[in-house]
Write a protein that holds these residues in place. Structure first.
Motif, PDB file in Angstrom:
ATOM      1  N   LYS A 126       0.815  -1.210   0.000  1.00  0.00           N
ATOM      2  CA  LYS A 126       0.000   0.000   0.000  1.00  0.00           C
ATOM      3  C   LYS A 126       0.853   1.266   0.000  1.00  0.00           C
ATOM      4  O   LYS A 126       0.430   2.305  -0.516  1.00  0.00           O
ATOM      5  CB  LYS A 126      -0.927   0.008   1.221  1.00  0.00           C
ATOM      6  N   THR A 127       2.034   1.195   0.593  1.00  0.00           N
ATOM      7  CA  THR A 127       2.910   2.368   0.677  1.00  0.00           C
ATOM      8  C   THR A 127       4.024   2.357  -0.368  1.00  0.00           C
ATOM      9  O   THR A 127       4.922   3.198  -0.321  1.00  0.00           O
ATOM     10  CB  THR A 127       3.546   2.457   2.081  1.00  0.00           C
ATOM     11  N   ILE A 145      12.672   6.358   4.505  1.00  0.00           N
ATOM     12  CA  ILE A 145      12.462   5.959   5.902  1.00  0.00           C
ATOM     13  C   ILE A 145      11.069   6.365   6.369  1.00  0.00           C
ATOM     14  O   ILE A 145      10.363   5.585   7.033  1.00  0.00           O
ATOM     15  CB  ILE A 145      13.548   6.581   6.806  1.00  0.00           C
ATOM     16  N   GLN A 146      10.653   7.569   6.002  1.00  0.00           N
ATOM     17  CA  GLN A 146       9.322   8.035   6.403  1.00  0.00           C
ATOM     18  C   GLN A 146       8.236   7.123   5.830  1.00  0.00           C
ATOM     19  O   GLN A 146       7.263   6.789   6.517  1.00  0.00           O
ATOM     20  CB  GLN A 146       9.113   9.479   5.937  1.00  0.00           C
ATOM     21  N   SER A 147       8.403   6.704   4.598  1.00  0.00           N
ATOM     22  CA  SER A 147       7.428   5.812   3.978  1.00  0.00           C
ATOM     23  C   SER A 147       7.397   4.457   4.675  1.00  0.00           C
ATOM     24  O   SER A 147       6.326   3.858   4.859  1.00  0.00           O
ATOM     25  CB  SER A 147       7.762   5.626   2.491  1.00  0.00           C
ATOM     26  N   ASP A 171       9.166  13.972  -1.721  1.00  0.00           N
ATOM     27  CA  ASP A 171       8.936  14.827  -2.888  1.00  0.00           C
ATOM     28  C   ASP A 171       7.433  14.954  -3.108  1.00  0.00           C
ATOM     29  O   ASP A 171       6.628  14.246  -2.495  1.00  0.00           O
ATOM     30  CB  ASP A 171       9.652  14.268  -4.127  1.00  0.00           C
ATOM     31  N   ILE A 172       7.028  15.849  -4.000  1.00  0.00           N
ATOM     32  CA  ILE A 172       5.613  16.183  -4.146  1.00  0.00           C
ATOM     33  C   ILE A 172       4.784  14.965  -4.541  1.00  0.00           C
ATOM     34  O   ILE A 172       3.658  14.782  -4.082  1.00  0.00           O
ATOM     35  CB  ILE A 172       5.420  17.345  -5.149  1.00  0.00           C
ATOM     36  N   GLY A 173       5.358  14.087  -5.401  1.00  0.00           N
ATOM     37  CA  GLY A 173       4.623  12.892  -5.800  1.00  0.00           C
ATOM     38  C   GLY A 173       4.341  11.979  -4.631  1.00  0.00           C
ATOM     39  O   GLY A 173       3.224  11.477  -4.464  1.00  0.00           O
ATOM     40  N   ARG A 174       5.362  11.759  -3.783  1.00  0.00           N
ATOM     41  CA  ARG A 174       5.190  10.894  -2.623  1.00  0.00           C
ATOM     42  C   ARG A 174       4.293  11.541  -1.567  1.00  0.00           C
ATOM     43  O   ARG A 174       3.550  10.854  -0.856  1.00  0.00           O
ATOM     44  CB  ARG A 174       6.555  10.548  -2.010  1.00  0.00           C
ATOM     45  N   ASP A 180      -3.029  10.785   0.121  1.00  0.00           N
ATOM     46  CA  ASP A 180      -4.168  10.088  -0.487  1.00  0.00           C
ATOM     47  C   ASP A 180      -4.475   8.820   0.302  1.00  0.00           C
ATOM     48  O   ASP A 180      -5.641   8.489   0.549  1.00  0.00           O
ATOM     49  CB  ASP A 180      -3.866   9.724  -1.941  1.00  0.00           C
ATOM     50  N   LEU A 181      -3.429   8.086   0.691  1.00  0.00           N
ATOM     51  CA  LEU A 181      -3.615   6.855   1.458  1.00  0.00           C
ATOM     52  C   LEU A 181      -4.241   7.147   2.813  1.00  0.00           C
ATOM     53  O   LEU A 181      -5.191   6.464   3.236  1.00  0.00           O
ATOM     54  CB  LEU A 181      -2.275   6.147   1.643  1.00  0.00           C
TER      55      LEU A 181
END
Length: 266
Positions: A126-127, A145-147, A171-174, A180-181
């Protein structure tokens, strides 16, 4: 369904109060955003809600129970936390960290089973962190790491999540993927989310309710369009921003005006 409340809570370090008489309520299916300048108390509130620090006065309640009357394991089964600066062992793999999210659900001396491993893999799917699974934490970027930490919280399978600047290193995409998640968890699963954000534009687009904090107290709160206004932003952050309506969502967007702040050398 989890409801989180702070009632007249004051929090400080040594003799200095950082948060003063804070009252807030986070409801199931709602994304509650904490916004405000650096040092206003956002991270302190997240730490208090997760029981990392204890209030000097007031009460913090989860489903009307004082969190000080709950064991840390019980609280960890209910509330997941994504800290601003995760402290993780550098030699552990990303998968090891995500699997740690299952710890609150294990008995004494019990090891993770096939079900726990499957839940961890699904959290990484999911991430979008599966490609990092066998890499060591010391080899990852701050954003990676944050993800991974967000995946760990998903593996924890709580019904409430506290996030302290979860998009700071992304970054903006992540950033959009992560928010969104989180939004999907709110709307689709009825999660209760409290999130501290620096980025007012992200806060406006994703949060259902905002609390604008200034010097440890609530300056105002409400829907994003009621909180992010020219007057409120000028009063809390100072002049130098223009607020306009997003052409697609209709929500407020903050644009900085270059050269509008005073130089530090003046």
């Amino acid at each position: 369904m989890i409801e989180i409340k702070m009632k007249d809570v004051s929090i400080g370090y040594r003799q200095s109060l950082v948060v003063k008489n804070m009252t807030l309520e986070a409801r199931p299916g709602e994304m509650l955003g904490l916004v405000g300048p650096n040092g206003c108390g956002k991270s302190t509130i997240i730490k208090a809600l997760s029981r990392l620090i204890q209030p000097q006065s007031g009460n913090i309640l989860v489903n009307e129970r004082n969190i000080l009357q709950m064991s840390r394991i019980e609280l960890a089964r209910i509330i997941g936390v994504v800290p601003q600066i995760p402290l993780l062992p550098s030699t552990f793999t990303a998968f090891d960290i995500v699997l740690m999210g299952r710890n609150p659900h294990l008995g004494l001396l019990q090891h993770e089973g096939k079900k726990d491993v499957a839940i961890a893999w699904e959290a990484m799917r999911k991430t979008a962190t599966r490609p990092l699974a066998q890499r060591r934490i010391g080899e990852l970027s701050g954003g990676e790491i944050q993800s991974v930490v967000i995946a760990r919280v998903l593996a924890q399978q709580t019904e409430a999540v506290l996030l302290d600047e979860p998009t700071a290193n992304l970054d903006i995409g992540r950033q959009i993927e992560v928010l969104d998640l989180i939004k999907e968890l709110c709307q689709g699963n009825g999660f209760t989310v409290v999130i501290a954000l620096h980025d007012l534009n992200l806060a406006a687009q994703y949060c259902d309710h905002l609390i604008l904090i200034d010097k440890g107290s609530i300056h105002c709160q409400g829907k994003p369009d009621k909180v992010i206004t020219t007057d409120n932003i000028a009063n809390v952050y100072g002049s130098g921003s223009y607020i306009y309506e997003h052409p697609l969502s209709g929500l407020p967007v903050v644009l900085p005006i270059a050269g509008s702040s005073k130089s530090y050398t003046e």
